[in-house]
Structure formats: structure tokens, C-alpha cells
Design a protein around this motif. Structure first.
Motif, PDB file in Angstrom:
ATOM      1  N   GLN A   1       0.909  -1.137   0.100  1.00  0.00           N
ATOM      2  CA  GLN A   1      -0.001  -0.072   0.068  1.00  0.00           C
ATOM      3  C   GLN A   1       0.976   1.108   0.177  1.00  0.00           C
ATOM      4  OE1 GLN A   1      -3.326  -0.014  -0.147  1.00  0.00           O
ATOM      5  NE2 GLN A   1      -3.459   2.185  -0.111  1.00  0.00           N
ATOM      6  N   VAL A   2       0.648   2.187  -1.140  1.00  0.00           N
ATOM      7  CA  VAL A   2       1.580   3.257  -0.951  1.00  0.00           C
ATOM      8  C   VAL A   2       0.978   4.144  -0.149  1.00  0.00           C
ATOM      9  CG1 VAL A   2       1.992   5.374  -2.424  1.00  0.00           C
ATOM     10  CG2 VAL A   2       1.730   3.209  -3.528  1.00  0.00           C
ATOM     11  N   GLN A   3       1.997   4.914   0.780  1.00  0.00           N
ATOM     12  CA  GLN A   3       1.558   5.878   1.866  1.00  0.00           C
ATOM     13  C   GLN A   3       2.255   7.196   1.425  1.00  0.00           C
ATOM     14  OE1 GLN A   3       2.456   3.752   5.594  1.00  0.00           O
ATOM     15  NE2 GLN A   3       0.415   3.451   5.661  1.00  0.00           N
TER      16      GLN A   3
ATOM     17  N   VAL B   1       5.486   5.914  -8.084  1.00  0.00           N
ATOM     18  CA  VAL B   1       4.611   6.903  -7.885  1.00  0.00           C
ATOM     19  C   VAL B   1       4.876   8.216  -7.561  1.00  0.00           C
ATOM     20  CG1 VAL B   1       3.120   5.199  -6.596  1.00  0.00           C
ATOM     21  CG2 VAL B   1       4.589   6.711  -5.286  1.00  0.00           C
TER      22      VAL B   1
ATOM     23  N   ALA C   1       0.105  14.570  -3.484  1.00  0.00           N
ATOM     24  CA  ALA C   1      -0.609  13.505  -4.023  1.00  0.00           C
ATOM     25  C   ALA C   1       0.204  12.705  -5.131  1.00  0.00           C
ATOM     26  CB  ALA C   1      -1.921  13.929  -4.712  1.00  0.00           C
TER      27      ALA C   1
ATOM     28  N   ASP D   1      -4.167   9.695  -7.904  1.00  0.00           N
ATOM     29  CA  ASP D   1      -4.554   8.199  -7.253  1.00  0.00           C
ATOM     30  C   ASP D   1      -4.263   7.935  -5.876  1.00  0.00           C
ATOM     31  OD1 ASP D   1      -3.166   7.769 -10.452  1.00  0.00           O
ATOM     32  OD2 ASP D   1      -4.980   6.746  -9.835  1.00  0.00           O
ATOM     33  N   TYR D   2      -3.116   8.645  -5.308  1.00  0.00           N
ATOM     34  CA  TYR D   2      -2.837   8.594  -3.707  1.00  0.00           C
ATOM     35  C   TYR D   2      -2.600  10.129  -3.330  1.00  0.00           C
ATOM     36  CZ  TYR D   2      -1.585   3.804  -5.293  1.00  0.00           C
ATOM     37  OH  TYR D   2      -1.339   2.521  -5.716  1.00  0.00           O
ATOM     38  N   TRP D   3      -3.117  10.094  -1.934  1.00  0.00           N
ATOM     39  CA  TRP D   3      -3.351  11.129  -1.182  1.00  0.00           C
ATOM     40  C   TRP D   3      -2.485  10.953   0.139  1.00  0.00           C
ATOM     41  CZ3 TRP D   3      -4.963  15.859  -3.133  1.00  0.00           C
ATOM     42  CH2 TRP D   3      -5.622  15.638  -4.666  1.00  0.00           C
TER      43      TRP D   3
END
Length: 125
Positions: A1-3, A30, A97, A113-115
Motif C-alpha cells: 500500500q502506497v503511503q 508513484v 498526491a 491516485d494517492y493522497w
């Protein structure tokens, strides 16, 4: 999981400077296309600056041009936002992000996509 984890926010007087950091978990894909957003109190979220390594840029929103600088340290998977000449209207929660598809049009729409969870910047007059 990307953090994504932001840091560096705080309180500063108008005219001062802050440097925000955004550390990404070790998924290098990312970090190729990332951006900073902010949400002032009672207002909608807005894009601040973006860095798309293969898609041009950096890109800046008009209110921050000439005052903010976005940069990245790939060795540390970290994105930065240097903020100078801060104004009270810069007061906001700042978020980083990541855009996995790396399409600059997405950051303009806030379609990332990720925040991260954000870091608060308060600028007093």
C-alpha cells in the motif's frame, strides 16, 4: 500500500517561509508524477504545484507563481514545496498526491491516485 506522509507545516507570519516535505513509501513509480494541493478553511481543494518528470512542468497555480517551488529528491522518494513570501491567503491544509498514470491533465482536475493526510499551514498578518 502506497503511503504519502506530509510534514513541515506550521504557523508563520506573512512574508515568511516554510518548506513542506512529502515522503513516499518505496514505490518509485508513484514519485514520477506528483503534486501539491491545498484546501483553505471553508473552501474547495485546489492545485498548487505539480512535477511531472516525463510530462513537462513544473506547473504552478497562478496565485503561487514566483513564490513557491516544487522539487523532488528521488534518492529519498521525497517531494518538497518551498514556500516563500507567504500571505495570509496561503493558509490551508496542504496535501501531496501522486498520479500513477502521469497525465498532467489529471492534476488540474484533482484526479490523483494517492493522497497524504495533509499538513496545516497558517500564515498570520
Amino acid at each position: 500500500q502506497v503511503q504519502l506522509v506530509e510534514s513541515g507545516g506550521g504557523s508563520v507570519q506573512a512574508g515568511g517561509s516554510l518548506k513542506l516535505s512529502c515522503a513516499a513509501s518505496d514505490y518509485s513509480y508513484v514519485t514520477k508524477c506528483m503534486a501539491w494541493f491545498r484546501q483553505p478553511p471553508g473552501k474547495e481543494r485546489e492545485g498548487v504545484a505539480a512535477l511531472y518528470l516525463d510530462g513537462g512542468g513544473p506547473f504552478y497555480a497562478d496565485p503561487v507563481k514566483g513564490r513557491f517551488t516544487i522539487s523532488q529528491d528521488n534518492t529519498k522518494n521525497t517531494l518538497y514545496l518551498q514556500m516563500n513570501s507567504l500571505k495570509p491567503e496561503d493558509t490551508a491544509m496542504y496535501y501531496c498526491a501522486a498520479d500513477v498514470l502521469c497525465r498532467p491533465s489529471r492534476w488540474r482536475r484533482g484526479a490523483m491516485d494517492y493522497w497524504g493526510k495533509g499538513t496545516l499551514v497558517t500564515v498570520s498578518s
